[in-house]
Design an enzyme around this catalytic site. Sequence first.
Site, mmCIF file in Angstrom:
data_model
loop_
_atom_site.group_PDB
_atom_site.id
_atom_site.type_symbol
_atom_site.label_atom_id
_atom_site.label_comp_id
_atom_site.label_asym_id
_atom_site.label_seq_id
_atom_site.Cartn_x
_atom_site.Cartn_y
_atom_site.Cartn_z
ATOM 1 N N LYS A 2 -6.818 21.775 6.380
ATOM 2 C CA LYS A 2 -6.913 22.986 5.974
ATOM 3 C C LYS A 2 -7.876 23.435 7.405
ATOM 4 O O LYS A 2 -7.742 24.032 8.246
ATOM 5 C CB LYS A 2 -6.674 23.746 5.334
ATOM 6 C CG LYS A 2 -5.924 23.521 4.723
ATOM 7 C CD LYS A 2 -6.034 24.399 3.031
ATOM 8 C CE LYS A 2 -7.367 24.433 2.317
ATOM 9 N NZ LYS A 2 -7.271 22.920 1.354
ATOM 10 N N ARG A 47 -4.742 31.541 -2.711
ATOM 11 C CA ARG A 47 -5.797 30.567 -3.717
ATOM 12 C C ARG A 47 -4.620 30.997 -4.831
ATOM 13 O O ARG A 47 -4.588 29.362 -5.931
ATOM 14 C CB ARG A 47 -6.364 30.080 -3.987
ATOM 15 C CG ARG A 47 -7.079 28.676 -3.463
ATOM 16 C CD ARG A 47 -8.215 28.470 -3.859
ATOM 17 N NE ARG A 47 -8.559 27.152 -3.557
ATOM 18 C CZ ARG A 47 -9.576 26.754 -1.998
ATOM 19 N NH1 ARG A 47 -9.695 27.921 -1.260
ATOM 20 N NH2 ARG A 47 -9.628 25.763 -2.004
ATOM 21 N N ARG A 65 -16.258 13.111 3.751
ATOM 22 C CA ARG A 65 -16.419 13.979 4.495
ATOM 23 C C ARG A 65 -18.287 14.385 4.974
ATOM 24 O O ARG A 65 -19.089 14.244 4.269
ATOM 25 C CB ARG A 65 -15.833 15.556 3.577
ATOM 26 C CG ARG A 65 -16.718 16.753 4.679
ATOM 27 C CD ARG A 65 -15.436 17.876 4.562
ATOM 28 N NE ARG A 65 -15.724 17.759 2.776
ATOM 29 C CZ ARG A 65 -14.581 18.840 2.365
ATOM 30 N NH1 ARG A 65 -13.400 19.461 3.458
ATOM 31 N NH2 ARG A 65 -14.131 19.517 1.038
ATOM 32 N N ARG A 88 -21.562 17.804 0.869
ATOM 33 C CA ARG A 88 -20.560 18.863 -0.422
ATOM 34 C C ARG A 88 -20.817 19.085 -1.200
ATOM 35 O O ARG A 88 -20.702 17.882 -1.530
ATOM 36 C CB ARG A 88 -19.606 19.488 0.428
ATOM 37 C CG ARG A 88 -19.435 20.820 0.858
ATOM 38 C CD ARG A 88 -18.111 20.982 2.064
ATOM 39 N NE ARG A 88 -17.255 21.697 0.600
ATOM 40 C CZ ARG A 88 -15.943 21.829 0.856
ATOM 41 N NH1 ARG A 88 -15.035 22.148 2.314
ATOM 42 N NH2 ARG A 88 -14.984 22.312 -0.594
ATOM 43 N N ARG A 91 -10.742 19.960 -8.340
ATOM 44 C CA ARG A 91 -10.214 20.663 -8.021
ATOM 45 C C ARG A 91 -8.684 19.538 -7.438
ATOM 46 O O ARG A 91 -7.579 21.072 -7.080
ATOM 47 C CB ARG A 91 -11.278 20.070 -6.214
ATOM 48 C CG ARG A 91 -12.047 20.368 -6.572
ATOM 49 C CD ARG A 91 -13.049 20.533 -5.591
ATOM 50 N NE ARG A 91 -12.879 20.632 -4.163
ATOM 51 C CZ ARG A 91 -13.556 20.431 -2.178
ATOM 52 N NH1 ARG A 91 -14.206 18.723 -3.020
ATOM 53 N NH2 ARG A 91 -12.563 20.575 -1.534
HETATM 54 P P1 AP5 Z 1 -11.237 19.437 5.471
HETATM 55 O O1 AP5 Z 1 -10.117 19.807 7.496
HETATM 56 O O2 AP5 Z 1 -12.248 19.525 5.649
HETATM 57 O O3 AP5 Z 1 -10.151 19.780 4.403
HETATM 58 P P2 AP5 Z 1 -10.138 21.064 3.643
HETATM 59 O O4 AP5 Z 1 -8.273 21.348 3.345
HETATM 60 O O5 AP5 Z 1 -10.221 22.219 4.662
HETATM 61 O O6 AP5 Z 1 -10.657 20.762 3.155
HETATM 62 P P3 AP5 Z 1 -11.449 21.609 2.086
HETATM 63 O O7 AP5 Z 1 -11.711 20.840 0.662
HETATM 64 O O8 AP5 Z 1 -12.945 22.109 2.604
HETATM 65 O O9 AP5 Z 1 -10.700 22.612 0.840
HETATM 66 P P4 AP5 Z 1 -10.995 22.937 -0.019
HETATM 67 O O10 AP5 Z 1 -9.496 24.354 -0.693
HETATM 68 O O11 AP5 Z 1 -10.793 22.411 -1.860
HETATM 69 O O12 AP5 Z 1 -12.028 23.519 -0.235
HETATM 70 P P5 AP5 Z 1 -12.551 25.510 0.379
HETATM 71 O O13 AP5 Z 1 -13.913 25.475 1.426
HETATM 72 O O14 AP5 Z 1 -10.918 26.036 1.153
HETATM 73 O O15 AP5 Z 1 -10.614 17.275 6.210
HETATM 74 C C1 AP5 Z 1 -11.257 17.196 4.830
HETATM 75 C C2 AP5 Z 1 -12.006 15.766 5.818
HETATM 76 O O16 AP5 Z 1 -10.671 15.257 6.413
HETATM 77 C C3 AP5 Z 1 -12.904 16.004 6.472
HETATM 78 O O17 AP5 Z 1 -14.073 14.717 6.598
HETATM 79 C C4 AP5 Z 1 -11.755 15.660 8.044
HETATM 80 O O18 AP5 Z 1 -13.154 15.125 9.405
HETATM 81 C C5 AP5 Z 1 -11.268 14.560 7.595
HETATM 82 N N1 AP5 Z 1 -9.735 15.060 8.169
HETATM 83 C C6 AP5 Z 1 -9.547 16.285 8.060
HETATM 84 N N2 AP5 Z 1 -7.936 16.092 8.710
HETATM 85 C C7 AP5 Z 1 -7.801 14.363 8.886
HETATM 86 C C8 AP5 Z 1 -6.492 13.488 9.331
HETATM 87 N N3 AP5 Z 1 -5.580 13.426 9.988
HETATM 88 N N4 AP5 Z 1 -7.065 12.033 9.124
HETATM 89 C C9 AP5 Z 1 -7.891 11.786 8.544
HETATM 90 N N5 AP5 Z 1 -9.113 12.656 8.236
HETATM 91 C C10 AP5 Z 1 -8.955 13.931 8.564
HETATM 92 O O19 AP5 Z 1 -13.495 25.822 -1.493
HETATM 93 C C11 AP5 Z 1 -14.508 25.478 -1.606
HETATM 94 C C12 AP5 Z 1 -14.147 26.502 -3.583
HETATM 95 O O20 AP5 Z 1 -14.099 27.538 -3.290
HETATM 96 C C13 AP5 Z 1 -12.989 26.027 -4.407
HETATM 97 O O21 AP5 Z 1 -13.189 25.235 -5.001
HETATM 98 C C14 AP5 Z 1 -13.250 27.449 -4.699
HETATM 99 O O22 AP5 Z 1 -13.552 27.066 -6.072
HETATM 100 C C15 AP5 Z 1 -13.836 28.029 -3.989
HETATM 101 N N6 AP5 Z 1 -13.134 28.945 -3.018
HETATM 102 C C16 AP5 Z 1 -12.183 29.102 -2.061
HETATM 103 N N7 AP5 Z 1 -11.163 29.948 -2.182
HETATM 104 C C17 AP5 Z 1 -11.123 30.536 -2.765
HETATM 105 C C18 AP5 Z 1 -10.011 31.496 -3.507
HETATM 106 N N8 AP5 Z 1 -8.923 32.121 -2.181
HETATM 107 N N9 AP5 Z 1 -9.828 31.935 -4.465
HETATM 108 C C19 AP5 Z 1 -10.865 31.467 -5.723
HETATM 109 N N10 AP5 Z 1 -11.954 30.355 -5.271
HETATM 110 C C20 AP5 Z 1 -11.561 29.923 -3.941
#
Ligand code: AP5
Length: 211
Positions: free
Chosen positions: A13, A88, A123, A156, A167
């Site tokens: 994402k 979410r 990552r 991270r 997660r």
């Molecule tokens: P990346 O692009 O970083 O993936 P992502 O989907 O953004 O993953 P996140 O871990 O950031 O998502 P998340 O939803 O768990 O965490 P968030 O920060 O939102 O890609 C991942 C890896 O793969 C990278 O190394 C990249 O280079 C590689 N990659 C990407 N595309 C690829 C491809 N096509 N092929 C190969 N490799 C690839 O949230 C963190 C925490 O915050 C949550 O757990 C929660 O506690 C809290 N939080 C955030 N938002 C909310 C909400 N709305 N409500 C409640 N809690 C929340």
Amino acid sequence: MKLIIVGAPGAGKGTQAAILADTLKVPTISTGAVLRKEIADGTEFGKTADSYIKAGNLVPDEFMVELMKDRLSRDDCQNGFILDGFPRTVKQAEALDEMGVVIDKVLDIEVADEKIVMRLSGRRECSSCRATYHTSYNPPKQADICDKCGADLTVREDDKPETIQNRLNVYHESTEPLIDFYRKKGLLVVAQGQEEVTETTKEVFRVLGIE
Ligand code: AP5
């Protein structure tokens, strides 16, 4: 364009949001990044969020809704935005509707759970500008150094193996129901995540109808 991106943790994402924001010239609001900044700044909100994030659990809806109400009311969001990580839960999506925010499309990036573990364990994130890399799939030119700003890359806190599994469980239980919520509204488009970032981008642009 007012776009929401949904998908499992590590589905790509954030990676695709950064590319889309460049193309569409709108800001990306990544709730994960906003929360990690609050934690780094030591704010009261950050202190509340920290334990939830470290355990791989969701921060309570009421906190997230307040945070987003404020963020979405700012000037830079008036001509469009990309939401990465919000809503979410169905409750958050309903709150977004109640704010009067009209969404154009919801992009779901689908990736199988087995691939997620490999992606998150490799990552690396820039400690300064927060650019994202992967040790195998998207490596920086120089190991552990950000291509964009030269700062160190870090792992991270919530990318530890035991947290990744939680997660994923939380995603299937609390976030996946959003897919049906938005499908019923006729807003959902689905992109299959590919092995390469550039291939996923092609698929994302295709389903969103971007030339
Ligand atoms: P990346 O692009 O970083 O993936 P992502 O989907 O953004 O993953 P996140 O871990 O950031 O998502 P998340 O939803 O768990 O965490 P968030 O920060 O939102 O890609 C991942 C890896 O793969 C990278 O190394 C990249 O280079 C590689 N990659 C990407 N595309 C690829 C491809 N096509 N092929 C190969 N490799 C690839 O949230 C963190 C925490 O915050 C949550 O757990 C929660 O506690 C809290 N939080 C955030 N938002 C909310 C909400 N709305 N409500 C409640 N809690 C929340």
